[in-house]
Design a protein around this motif. Structure first.
Motif, short mmCIF file in Angstrom:
data_model
loop_
_atom_site.label_atom_id
_atom_site.label_comp_id
_atom_site.label_asym_id
_atom_site.label_seq_id
_atom_site.Cartn_x
_atom_site.Cartn_y
_atom_site.Cartn_z
N TYR A 68 42.43 51.27 40.96
CA TYR A 68 43.65 51.62 40.21
C TYR A 68 43.88 50.61 39.08
O TYR A 68 44.13 50.98 37.93
N CYS A 69 43.74 49.31 39.40
CA CYS A 69 43.95 48.26 38.39
C CYS A 69 42.87 48.29 37.32
O CYS A 69 43.14 48.08 36.14
N ALA A 70 41.62 48.54 37.74
CA ALA A 70 40.51 48.58 36.78
C ALA A 70 40.78 49.65 35.72
O ALA A 70 40.56 49.44 34.52
N LYS A 71 41.30 50.79 36.14
CA LYS A 71 41.65 51.88 35.21
C LYS A 71 42.69 51.41 34.19
O LYS A 71 42.59 51.73 33.00
N LEU A 72 43.69 50.67 34.68
CA LEU A 72 44.77 50.22 33.79
C LEU A 72 44.26 49.26 32.72
O LEU A 72 44.87 49.10 31.67
N GLN A 85 42.34 50.31 28.69
CA GLN A 85 42.90 50.43 27.33
C GLN A 85 42.69 49.15 26.50
O GLN A 85 42.94 49.14 25.30
N TYR A 86 42.24 48.08 27.15
CA TYR A 86 42.08 46.81 26.43
C TYR A 86 40.63 46.41 26.18
O TYR A 86 40.35 45.56 25.36
N THR A 87 39.70 47.00 26.93
CA THR A 87 38.30 46.61 26.77
C THR A 87 37.42 47.74 27.29
O THR A 87 37.88 48.61 28.03
N GLY A 88 36.15 47.74 26.86
CA GLY A 88 35.25 48.83 27.27
C GLY A 88 34.94 48.78 28.75
O GLY A 88 35.00 47.71 29.36
N PRO A 89 34.61 49.94 29.33
CA PRO A 89 34.32 49.98 30.76
C PRO A 89 33.17 49.05 31.16
O PRO A 89 33.13 48.57 32.29
N GLU A 90 32.27 48.75 30.20
CA GLU A 90 31.14 47.85 30.52
C GLU A 90 31.62 46.41 30.74
O GLU A 90 30.90 45.59 31.29
N ASN A 112 35.99 43.02 46.16
CA ASN A 112 37.10 43.82 45.61
C ASN A 112 37.90 43.10 44.52
O ASN A 112 39.00 43.53 44.18
N ASN A 113 37.39 41.99 44.00
CA ASN A 113 38.02 41.40 42.81
C ASN A 113 37.82 42.33 41.63
O ASN A 113 36.72 42.87 41.46
N VAL A 114 38.86 42.47 40.80
CA VAL A 114 38.71 43.20 39.53
C VAL A 114 38.58 42.16 38.43
O VAL A 114 39.42 41.26 38.33
N ILE A 115 37.52 42.25 37.64
CA ILE A 115 37.29 41.26 36.58
C ILE A 115 37.08 41.99 35.27
O ILE A 115 36.24 42.90 35.18
N ALA A 116 37.86 41.61 34.26
CA ALA A 116 37.75 42.26 32.94
C ALA A 116 37.65 41.21 31.86
O ALA A 116 38.45 40.27 31.81
#
Ligand SMILES: [Zn+2]
Length: 334
Positions: A17-21, A24-29, A37-41
């Motif tokens: 859910y958080c990864a989806k949010l 809008q700020y960076t590419g899915p790659e 289960n850490n989300v890293i962007a």
């Protein structure tokens, strides 16, 4: 956000859910969910100074430890659940509705009426016979406490897991405030967002995530105690708390403080000798070391299903993060 469950060690649904949010700020790659289960962007040029904004995304829960011959389910806590709040709570066990048993006051033994039972004496009633319960529920299944999100007056609200979804939300709000600068590549740094798992059982997600990221700086967001009728704390609605500790990088926290002051953002202070009991204790000593700081959001009734927060404090935390990151604006004021 508050309605997507993220029990500690079983956060995948909320991580996705958080990864989806963040898309809008960076590419899915540039967005990933790791084995814990850490989300890293990564937002921006990875060769630039990496500034990590992190909040843990896991929440307290319970785990099934056994099933009695009568069909009642035994549980144990995952993280620091406030046992006093459990009796007569509504729960789901592996998707089945249930309630936590409570002894009628008429039947408690003399002197025991006000005592909170140990976990070995806490049971869940699913309304089923033992053989049926054993078909549906297995040892190790997770127990979710059902709790509504209640809007209070004055921009305040009550919910479970404000610790620490409130801080995840504050980081997302900071990104929203920086959206133009991010889109036009006007920040001379790489923002790395990490929503970390398993904080409530010992900063396990943040340890692994930070090791891989090797950030230059980390700003950790977590909740702290707000003043309540029966306990001291920070003013609710009086702004996020800028924290100082021997664990934290003093230069970083002074720069954060200056950014908040320069932009007139309301805030409060707290200082502590060493550990705070958050991911900010662990992150400074990972790899070759990370310059780390902590910003807190006050909540009342921590670790209950009715934690109370104030939107002004979330806004303050987001403004402080955005103000600090704006000091990296290319051609900006600093
Ligand atoms: Zn927390």
């Amino acid at each position: 956000m508050l309605l997507v469950e993220s029990e500690c060690g079983n956060e995948r649904e909320f991580s996705e859910y958080c990864a989806k949010l963040l898309e809008q700020y960076t590419g899915p790659e540039n967005i990933s969910i790791d084995r814990l289960n850490n989300v890293i962007a990564y937002i921006g040029d990875r060769t630039k100074k990496k500034i990590m904004l992190t909040a843990h995304l896991d929440e307290l829960s319970m785990i099934v430890t056994g099933i009695t011959d009568e069909g009642f389910v035994n549980v144990y806590r995952v993280g620091g659940v406030d046992r006093r709040t459990l009796l007569s709570a509504e729960v789901t066990v592996a998707g089945n509705d249930g309630i936590i048993c409570s002894t009628p006051p008429h039947l408690t033994k003399p002197g025991e009426g006000n005592k909170v039972p140990e976990y070995k004496n806490i049971y869940i009633d699913l309304g089923l016979k033992a053989d049926e319960v054993k078909k549906r529920v297995k040892i190790g299944d997770r127990v979710r406490i059902k709790a509504p999100v209640t809007e209070l007056l004055n921009g305040r609200f009550a919910s479970k897991a404000l610790d620490n979804k409130l801080c995840c939300f504050a980081i997302l709000t900071a990104l929203r405030k920086l959206k133009k600068l991010i889109a036009h590549k006007e920040l001379d740094c790489c923002i790395v967002v990490m929503f970390a798992s398993e904080e409530e059982v010992g900063s396990r997600g943040a340890t692994v995530g930070t090791y891989g990221i090797e950030p230059d700086e980390a700003l950790v967001l977590d909740v702290t105690f707000a003043k309540q009728a029966d306990a001291p704390g920070h003013g609710l609605g009086e702004g996020a708390v800028i924290e100082f500790s021997s664990f934290f990088d003093r230069k970083l926290m002074k720069a954060v403080d200056k950014a908040a002051k320069d932009r007139g953002i309301k805030h409060q202070y707290e200082a502590n000798g060493a550990a705070y009991g958050t991911d900010a204790d662990t992150i400074p000593v990972i790899g070759n070391g990370v310059r780390t700081g902590l910003i807190s959001i006050p909540v009342r009734y921590m670790h209950t299903p009715v934690e109370v927060g104030d939107m002004d404090d979330v806004e303050s935390a987001a403004d402080i993060l955005a103000a600090y990151l704006r000091t990296y604006e290319i051609g900006g004021e600093e």
